[in-house]
Write an enzyme that holds these catalytic residues in place. Sequence first.
Site, mmCIF file in Angstrom:
data_model
loop_
_atom_site.group_PDB
_atom_site.id
_atom_site.type_symbol
_atom_site.label_atom_id
_atom_site.label_comp_id
_atom_site.label_asym_id
_atom_site.label_seq_id
_atom_site.Cartn_x
_atom_site.Cartn_y
_atom_site.Cartn_z
ATOM 1 N N ASP A 69 33.007 36.913 26.646
ATOM 2 C CA ASP A 69 32.829 36.651 28.079
ATOM 3 C C ASP A 69 31.458 36.028 28.268
ATOM 4 O OD1 ASP A 69 35.011 37.612 29.831
ATOM 5 O OD2 ASP A 69 34.660 39.520 28.842
ATOM 6 N N ARG A 77 27.096 37.785 27.722
ATOM 7 C CA ARG A 77 27.002 38.688 26.574
ATOM 8 C C ARG A 77 25.892 38.198 25.633
ATOM 9 N NH1 ARG A 77 29.478 40.953 29.945
ATOM 10 N NH2 ARG A 77 31.717 41.388 29.929
ATOM 11 N N ARG A 139 31.498 35.581 40.682
ATOM 12 C CA ARG A 139 32.111 35.047 39.464
ATOM 13 C C ARG A 139 33.095 33.930 39.796
ATOM 14 N NH1 ARG A 139 34.897 39.970 36.746
ATOM 15 N NH2 ARG A 139 35.170 38.502 35.010
ATOM 16 N N LYS A 170 41.169 32.823 34.182
ATOM 17 C CA LYS A 170 41.533 34.194 34.529
ATOM 18 C C LYS A 170 41.318 34.403 36.026
ATOM 19 C CE LYS A 170 36.939 35.742 33.031
ATOM 20 N NZ LYS A 170 36.161 36.419 31.972
ATOM 21 N N HIS A 171 42.002 35.397 36.646
ATOM 22 C CA HIS A 171 42.901 36.414 36.148
ATOM 23 C C HIS A 171 44.242 36.201 36.839
ATOM 24 C CE1 HIS A 171 38.745 38.031 36.067
ATOM 25 N NE2 HIS A 171 39.108 38.660 34.958
ATOM 26 N N HIS A 183 39.043 47.738 36.758
ATOM 27 C CA HIS A 183 38.470 48.544 35.681
ATOM 28 C C HIS A 183 38.609 50.032 35.996
ATOM 29 C CE1 HIS A 183 36.460 44.649 35.034
ATOM 30 N NE2 HIS A 183 36.395 45.029 33.777
ATOM 31 N N ASP A 251 44.212 40.943 30.183
ATOM 32 C CA ASP A 251 42.908 41.534 30.432
ATOM 33 C C ASP A 251 42.852 42.831 29.619
ATOM 34 O OD1 ASP A 251 40.367 41.896 31.454
ATOM 35 O OD2 ASP A 251 40.975 41.817 33.546
#
Length: 497
Positions: A69, A77, A139, A170-171, A183, A251
């Site tokens: 990501d 990351r 995002r 995504k998503h 999440h 995901d």
Amino acid sequence: MTSEEDLRRLANGVLWPGFLGRSAPAWLLDELRAGLAGVVYFAQNVGDELEQLSSDLRAANPAILIGIDEEGGSVTRLETTNGSTVLGAAQLGYLDDLDATRATGAEIARRLRAVGVNAQLGPDVDVNTDPRNPVIGVRAFGDDVELVSRHGVAQVEGIQASGAVAACVKHFPGHGDTHLDSHHDLPTLRLTEDQLAEHRAPFIAAIAAGVDMIMTAHIVIEQFGPLPATLNAEILGGLRTDGFDGVIVTDALDMAAIRETYGLGAGAVMALQAGADLLCIGNPTNPGDAMAPDQDERDFFAVQSAVIAALRDGTLSRETVQAAADRVARLGRRLASAAPGGDATVFEAQDLADRAVTVRAGEDLSPAPSAVVLDARKRASFAVDSAASYVSSVLAAGGTVLRVDPDRATDAERTAAVAAALAAGAARIIVLVDRVAVDPSQRDVVSAVASTGADAVVVNTGIPVGDDAVHWPIPLVQVRASSRLAALAARRILVRD
């Protein structure tokens, strides 16, 4: 009769785990040699030897897919420690410069190639129509379907230009109209046909542009029944109807929307039955303090065992799983054989980040000689490290940084935090927020600071507040990302170097 080893290799061809550590664990190398499709890197895997790690993994499986990501802006990351130096989607959407978005995608791909990564888990092409959205927000390129579609295509083109890195939009079919974080919960949406078409439009545009991968959303769309999109054959089948012949990746299955409802193993089997090709198992550090020392192995083998058992008893069609594994393997082989490609076009990212900053209502601000930062952002989420310390430290420019939790702080604690900011003796107080447009608790902190009469400014890293939305007692600077670039852009306006 199919042997157990054949079943293991077949299952491995559709699995995409995370793992612990900055070197390749023995179990992971064993599974890669037995046909494991690849791995996903998370922050805990990233260090100075990342290129060597990628090389070690690739030696075990030359057609490996190594994903990460690296959206830029608030999600990184590779630059977790110091903050992203790549523009995020909301910044790019505000600028609405397709060349900048394309060049940003190419720069992300260049950085990934340099450390041996060949699958970028982006761009995010959700249309963020709900400002309360706790997991998408900045995002996304924005809340306009046409803007999101054209910038999604531009970034896919930039990422895939070299032929050595796959993009993954995504998503699907769109996570932008939710006010829950998948999440932690399983969001349920009731959309009209027109609304659903709008959220799907950026994916259809990306398919036409040749995107290699599409990631599913853990959301329930009521008209398609109770199953979330990741496990829903009608929803995933729509991608094939739309002409997508690439890799459908889930995901993370360890997210609560799947793990806490259907279970990790059962969810994996259901996703394959629904038409997914590659199962992203997730980040083994997500359980936090509850994480077991071997959480990566536990999660991987729970999924692998469930898939093998379903293949063995016929719950899963071997033909279905083989077709999925073949799609994944074709992509891996193509990326492995691609020429490295030229370097990305040199692009001045900081200048773009500066241009993506707005001061609400055109208030004139001049830099102060010093600042104290009162960080009132939400606690970090799994997807977005919204409480990243580098943003506040960059803004403070060597000054004091204080933290107040807007969700948990009592009136007395909030008053004490404001008093501490005043006592720091800086010329200016910067209140750092990320959901001030929709969160009364963050606005309470702003009001408390404003009531002191001190020289104070709000820096908003989240969804921008409209000029006519709320009366603001102090200036509001909107930077559209929690990143190093965004923090530097705000600091240039607010603090004298």
